[in-house]
Scaffold this active site. Structure first.
Site, PDB file in Angstrom:
ATOM      1  CG  ASP A  19      -2.696   6.800  -3.450  1.00 64.90           C
ATOM      2  OD1 ASP A  19      -3.837   6.312  -3.512  1.00 64.90           O
ATOM      3  OD2 ASP A  19      -1.872   6.510  -2.546  1.00 64.90           O
ATOM      4  CG  HIS A  33      -1.779   1.135   1.428  1.00 68.86           C
ATOM      5  ND1 HIS A  33      -1.685   1.988   2.497  1.00 68.86           N
ATOM      6  CD2 HIS A  33      -2.802   1.582   0.669  1.00 68.86           C
ATOM      7  CE1 HIS A  33      -2.629   2.908   2.402  1.00 68.86           C
ATOM      8  NE2 HIS A  33      -3.317   2.690   1.310  1.00 68.86           N
ATOM      9  NE  ARG A  34      -1.735   5.733   1.371  1.00 72.41           N
ATOM     10  CZ  ARG A  34      -2.206   6.411   2.403  1.00 72.41           C
ATOM     11  NH1 ARG A  34      -1.396   7.166   3.124  1.00 72.41           N
ATOM     12  NH2 ARG A  34      -3.487   6.361   2.730  1.00 72.41           N
ATOM     13  CE  LYS A  77      -6.358   8.598  -2.640  1.00 74.22           C
ATOM     14  NZ  LYS A  77      -7.375   7.802  -1.888  1.00 74.22           N
ATOM     15  CG  HIS A 111      -2.964   9.082   0.173  1.00 72.76           C
ATOM     16  ND1 HIS A 111      -3.577   9.867   1.128  1.00 72.76           N
ATOM     17  CD2 HIS A 111      -3.809   8.054  -0.058  1.00 72.76           C
ATOM     18  CE1 HIS A 111      -4.737   9.335   1.468  1.00 72.76           C
ATOM     19  NE2 HIS A 111      -4.906   8.232   0.768  1.00 72.76           N
ATOM     20  CD  GLU A 123      -2.929   2.095  -3.178  1.00 70.01           C
ATOM     21  OE1 GLU A 123      -4.025   2.655  -3.244  1.00 70.01           O
ATOM     22  OE2 GLU A 123      -1.992   2.558  -2.486  1.00 70.01           O
ATOM     23  CG  ASP A 157       0.517   0.901   5.509  1.00 71.18           C
ATOM     24  OD1 ASP A 157      -0.054   0.957   4.405  1.00 71.18           O
ATOM     25  OD2 ASP A 157       0.298   1.717   6.436  1.00 71.18           O
ATOM     26  CD  GLU A 217      -7.064   5.298  -4.320  1.00 68.20           C
ATOM     27  OE1 GLU A 217      -6.332   4.672  -3.530  1.00 68.20           O
ATOM     28  OE2 GLU A 217      -7.963   6.094  -3.955  1.00 68.20           O
TER      29      GLU A 217
HETATM   30  O1  G3P Z   1      -5.873   0.621  -2.133  1.00 74.48           O
HETATM   31  C1  G3P Z   1      -6.803   0.967  -1.182  1.00 74.48           C
HETATM   32  C2  G3P Z   1      -6.476   2.185  -0.385  1.00 74.48           C
HETATM   33  O2  G3P Z   1      -5.325   2.781  -0.890  1.00 74.48           O
HETATM   34  C3  G3P Z   1      -7.576   3.158  -0.336  1.00 74.48           C
HETATM   35  O3  G3P Z   1      -7.388   4.137   0.603  1.00 74.48           O
HETATM   36  O4  G3P Z   1      -6.854   6.417   1.316  1.00 74.48           O
HETATM   37  O5  G3P Z   1      -5.089   4.691   1.335  1.00 74.48           O
HETATM   38  O6  G3P Z   1      -5.897   5.613  -0.805  1.00 74.48           O
HETATM   39  P1  G3P Z   1      -6.252   5.249   0.599  1.00 74.48           P
HETATM   40 CA    CA Z   2      -4.561   4.453  -2.339  1.00 70.68          CA
END
Ligand code: G3P
Ligand code: CA
Length: 271
Positions: free
Chosen positions: A65, A36-37, A139, A78, A63, A262, A137
């Site tokens: 953004d 995640h990120r 965003k 993000h 992942e 994470d 993603e």
């Molecule tokens: O991939 C799902 C997650 O990233 C969504 O929430 O706010 O971390 O972008 P956020």
């Molecule tokens: Ca995200």
């Protein structure tokens, strides 16, 4: 089942004996680990340091953004402002690429990360394609009219819009944006993000399945019944955001298809 999944499956069959498949395909019996990120528990989110760490930790996907600078460059960050993760201030959409690129996106996480920059979308595609999957993603795409076309252009320039073992996925909380993305890139898997249980009704899932391949909820609304319902609509389910071993173990027990975390090791050590 969506057309692109059927196309993807038949394409996968043609690849199954190829060296490409052997080098890159994931085992469908195992859950995908999605950093995640990047591996953002260990390095500053949405930076090369975090994405390299995810590769090193053998995650299946990173992942990212994606947003857009004032002068039209796609960037990976993000928040809609730079305030939390850099020394700067202001909205991403109001800063030029040169202004964004001049910021330090690493030092907030620790002095060993001083000098990390806000990456561009194209440099992420070029650096990581073929090494690790990329979950893209969009965003807050409502802030960036036409961002869907810009993302599609970058993917098409690299032939990443064609069926290719589902290692590029596009997702968003903005469902209209994802409908548009599906129309622009019919072979690229699409995901919808939500943390609302009102999006988990049979009717809602059926409507998502018309254009989405993934239904990606926050783990607080995941149940075994939801996982089964998503699967019965022909979609996969990846859930977020895992920041504890307990949450990882819970989602593994739910038999989700992907875990967005994470800490990739929380999933990999159980997988
Ligand atoms: O991939 C799902 C997650 O990233 C969504 O929430 O706010 O971390 O972008 P956020
Ligand atoms: Ca995200």
């Amino acid at each position: 089942m969506k057309k692109k999944l059927l196309i993807g499956m038949s394409f996968a069959l043609t690849l199954i004996f190829s060296p490409f498949h052997q080098a890159f395909a994931s085992d469908s019996s195992q859950v995908d680990t999605i950093a995640h990120r990047g591996a953002s528990g260990y390095a500053p989110e949405n930076t090369i340091a975090a994405f390299d760490k995810a590769v090193q930790m053998k995650a299946d996907y990173i992942e990212i953004d994606v947003q857009r600078s004032k002068d039209g460059k796609l960037v990976v960050i993000h928040d809609t402002t730079v305030d939390r993760t850099t020394e700067g201030t202001g909205y991403v959409k109001d800063l030029t690429f040169d202004q964004l690129r001049s910021l330090d996106a690493g030092s907030w996480k620790g002095e060993q990360f001083v000098g990390e920059k806000i990456p561009t979308f194209d440099e992420i595609l070029d650096r990581y394609r073929g090494k690790i999957g990329i979950l893209i993603e969009l965003k807050s795409p409502e802030l960036y009219p036409g961002i869907e076309e810009s993302v599609a252009k970058e993917l098409k320039e690299r032939y990443l819009h064609l069926p290719q073992d589902e290692k590029i996925i596009i997702q968003s909380f903005n469902f209209e944006s994802m409908k548009k993305m599906d129309a622009l890139l019919p072979y690229v898997p699409i995901g919808v993000l939500t943390s609302s249980s009102t999006d988990t009704t049979e009717q809602a899932l059926k409507e998502f399945s018309a254009y989405a391949d993934y239904f990606n909820p926050s783990y607080g609304i995941v149940t075994k019944d939801l996982v089964n319902q998503v699967h019965s609509q022909g979609m996969k389910i990846s859930s977020w955001t895992v920041r504890s071993q307990e949450a990882a173990d819970f989602l593994l027990s739910m038999d989700v298809d992907g875990i967005i975390t994470d800490y990739p090791d929380y999933v990999n050590q159980r997988n």
